[in-house]
Enzyme design. Structure first.
Site, mmCIF file in Angstrom:
data_model
loop_
_atom_site.group_PDB
_atom_site.id
_atom_site.type_symbol
_atom_site.label_atom_id
_atom_site.label_comp_id
_atom_site.label_asym_id
_atom_site.label_seq_id
_atom_site.Cartn_x
_atom_site.Cartn_y
_atom_site.Cartn_z
ATOM 1 N N ASP A 41 18.974 -14.043 -24.804
ATOM 2 C CA ASP A 41 18.242 -13.473 -25.884
ATOM 3 C C ASP A 41 16.923 -14.478 -25.702
ATOM 4 O OD1 ASP A 41 16.913 -13.271 -28.139
ATOM 5 O OD2 ASP A 41 18.716 -13.500 -29.443
ATOM 6 N N GLN B 121 12.556 -15.480 -28.751
ATOM 7 C CA GLN B 121 11.679 -16.547 -29.183
ATOM 8 C C GLN B 121 11.099 -17.364 -28.205
ATOM 9 O OE1 GLN B 121 10.520 -16.438 -32.123
ATOM 10 N NE2 GLN B 121 12.197 -15.198 -33.152
HETATM 11 C C1 LIG Z 1 16.347 -14.970 -31.407
HETATM 12 C C2 LIG Z 1 16.254 -13.538 -31.901
HETATM 13 N N1 LIG Z 1 17.008 -12.815 -31.119
HETATM 14 C C3 LIG Z 1 16.839 -11.461 -31.407
HETATM 15 C C4 LIG Z 1 16.012 -10.877 -32.344
HETATM 16 C C5 LIG Z 1 15.952 -9.173 -32.559
HETATM 17 O O1 LIG Z 1 14.702 -8.838 -32.244
HETATM 18 P P1 LIG Z 1 14.366 -7.421 -32.380
HETATM 19 O O2 LIG Z 1 14.565 -7.239 -33.999
HETATM 20 O O3 LIG Z 1 13.012 -7.090 -32.081
HETATM 21 O O4 LIG Z 1 15.317 -6.470 -31.749
HETATM 22 C C6 LIG Z 1 15.087 -11.766 -33.068
HETATM 23 C C7 LIG Z 1 14.149 -11.406 -34.167
HETATM 24 O O5 LIG Z 1 13.928 -11.969 -35.206
HETATM 25 C C8 LIG Z 1 15.329 -13.206 -32.624
HETATM 26 O O6 LIG Z 1 14.585 -14.006 -33.341
#
Ligand SMILES: Cc1ncc(COP(=O)(O)O)c(C=O)c1O
Length: 411
Positions: free
Chosen positions: A199, A202
């Site tokens: 993921d 960030q």
């Molecule tokens: C570490 C992390 N993963 C996933 C997400 C989800 O991203 P999105 O809402 O753009 O799909 C976020 C968003 O805050 C995040 O900070």
């Protein structure tokens, strides 16, 4: 050195007062602001060549197709993917991870298999795996965190074993700012024939990312956290894995042959991009990458680390402010904290009256809140347009908050 004043001039939204004070925007982990170049690229598409892609033979459609597919090339080189087909446009990180869980996960997991996560995962990299575990009988296992909220390679090694089929881990924590040892953990995953899902929501906006160097199998991120528009993100996947996966959504240009009772799919990446794709989004993302590349991701990273370290120093002067997570030199520009005895929502509300925008809550990371033994935290997160003056404004507003609530909440 970053010329922050030059940078700030390119973000019209920053030049305003909120509640009578100059806006200090410190909620970049939620979403970043957009520079003029990105706003104009999207406007230009809608004004001059709005058209659907791939299907039209007319001129506007071919210009739009070039813009959309050009964005794919841009993303490929931005994260150093080996091939353009490895870049799938999605709605964001969440959709990208759900695609891997629902498509790869459901097809490849069975009872007795293990999915390894950490307790610091964002819900977007947690709930899709919970769901796929329930559907397949696979089990979830967690790499325990160190006392300072970091992941050690040793504990990853003792959690991952021959039953592990998938390791899914956040690159940089959206709460603690922790930078995880992805390359090392990927190696351990591969030694155990497991795949590594990262993921990168960030990390990608703030630090250079090289998916070939990390050697991860899937990598997900969102454009809106990196100066691009909302509604578009990227799933990087190694081509052989993507080719073996079934699509997640059906219809539109993802098809190859269609009969009354069956259909076949286009090659990757198109088989994962059902329906009219996110054309303006891709064009905006392309402009965002140009913007970030012009400044340089190393420069952005250094700037944010300096800010984080300045902020940690300033916050460290206040005994009644508790900062969670590792020391400044081991974190990205995200600082999560609480004022003793003051609810973080109250902190964020007082800060807002001073024009300082931060986040308060569980940050979509409830298990991490449990691990920290708090219901919620306040979070300040920096980006390339933030300055030490922003940090000073944050700290001043926190002092006001303490004065305001000190008596009410004093233990
Ligand atoms: C570490 C992390 N993963 C996933 C997400 C989800 O991203 P999105 O809402 O753009 O799909 C976020 C968003 O805050 C995040 O900070």
């Amino acid at each position: 050195m970053l010329n922050v004043q030059d940078v700030r001039e390119q973000f019209p939204i920053l030049d305003q007062e909120v509640n009578g004070s100059p806006l200090v925007y410190l909620d970049n982990a939620a979403t970043s602001q957009k520079p003029i170049a990105v706003i104009e690229a999207i406007e230009d598409y809608y004004r001059r060549y709005n058209s659907n892609v791939h299907r039209g033979v007319h001129t506007l459609s071919s210009v739009a197709t070039d813009g959309y597919e050009g964005a794919r090339d841009k993303v490929q080189s931005f994260i150093n993917a080996g091939q353009r087909e490895e870049i799938v446009f999605t709605r964001g990180t969440t959709t990208a991870i759900n695609t891997v869980a629902a498509s790869y996960g459901r097809a490849n997991l069975k009872s007795g298999d293990e999915i390894v996560l950490t307790p610091m995962e964002h819900h977007s990299n947690l709930i899709p795996w919970q769901q796929v575990a329930k559907a397949t009988g696979a089990e979830l296992k967690y790499i325990p965190l160190q006392a300072d909220g970091t992941v050690s390679v040793e504990s990853a090694r003792s959690t991952i074993n021959e039953r592990t089929k998938i390791v899914a881990m956040v690159h940089v924590s959206n709460v603690l700012g922790t930078m995880n040892p992805i390359k090392e953990v990927t190696k351990i995953a591969h030694e155990n024939q497991a795949i590594m899902v990262v993921d990168g929501a960030q990390s990608t906006p703030h630090t250079p990312v090289d998916v070939q160097e990390l050697d991860c199998d899937f990598f997900a991120f969102s454009a809106h956290k990196m100066c691009g528009p909302t509604g578009i993100g990227v799933l990087y996947g190694k081509k052989a894995l993507l080719e073996d996966m079934e699509p997640f959504e059906f219809g539109g240009e993802m098809i190859d042959e269609v009969g009354l009772y069956d259909a076949t799919w286009k090659e990757v990446p198109h088989k994962f991009e059902g329906g009219t794709p996110i054309i303006a989004g891709a064009i905006g993302l392309n402009a965002a990458i140009d913007f970030l590349n012009d400044i340089g991701l190393d420069t952005i990273k250094n700037h944010e680390q300096q800010l984080a370290s300045y902020a940690m120093d300033q916050l460290g002067r206040h005994d009644d402010i508790e900062v969670y997570g590792p020391p400044a030199n081991e974190r990205a520009g995200i600082i999560t904290f609480n004022i003793h005895g003051v609810h973080p929502h109250d902190t964020a509300t007082v800060l807002d009256t001073k024009g300082v925008a931060i986040r308060a809550g569980h940050h979509c990371a409830r298990p991490l809140m449990n691990w920290l033994d708090v219901a919620a935290t306040a979070r300040a997160s920096f980006y390339l347009y933030n300055t030490e003056a922003d940090v000073d404004a944050l700290v001043d507003a926190l002092v006001t908050t303490k004065e305001y609530f000190g008596d009410v909440y004093a233990e």
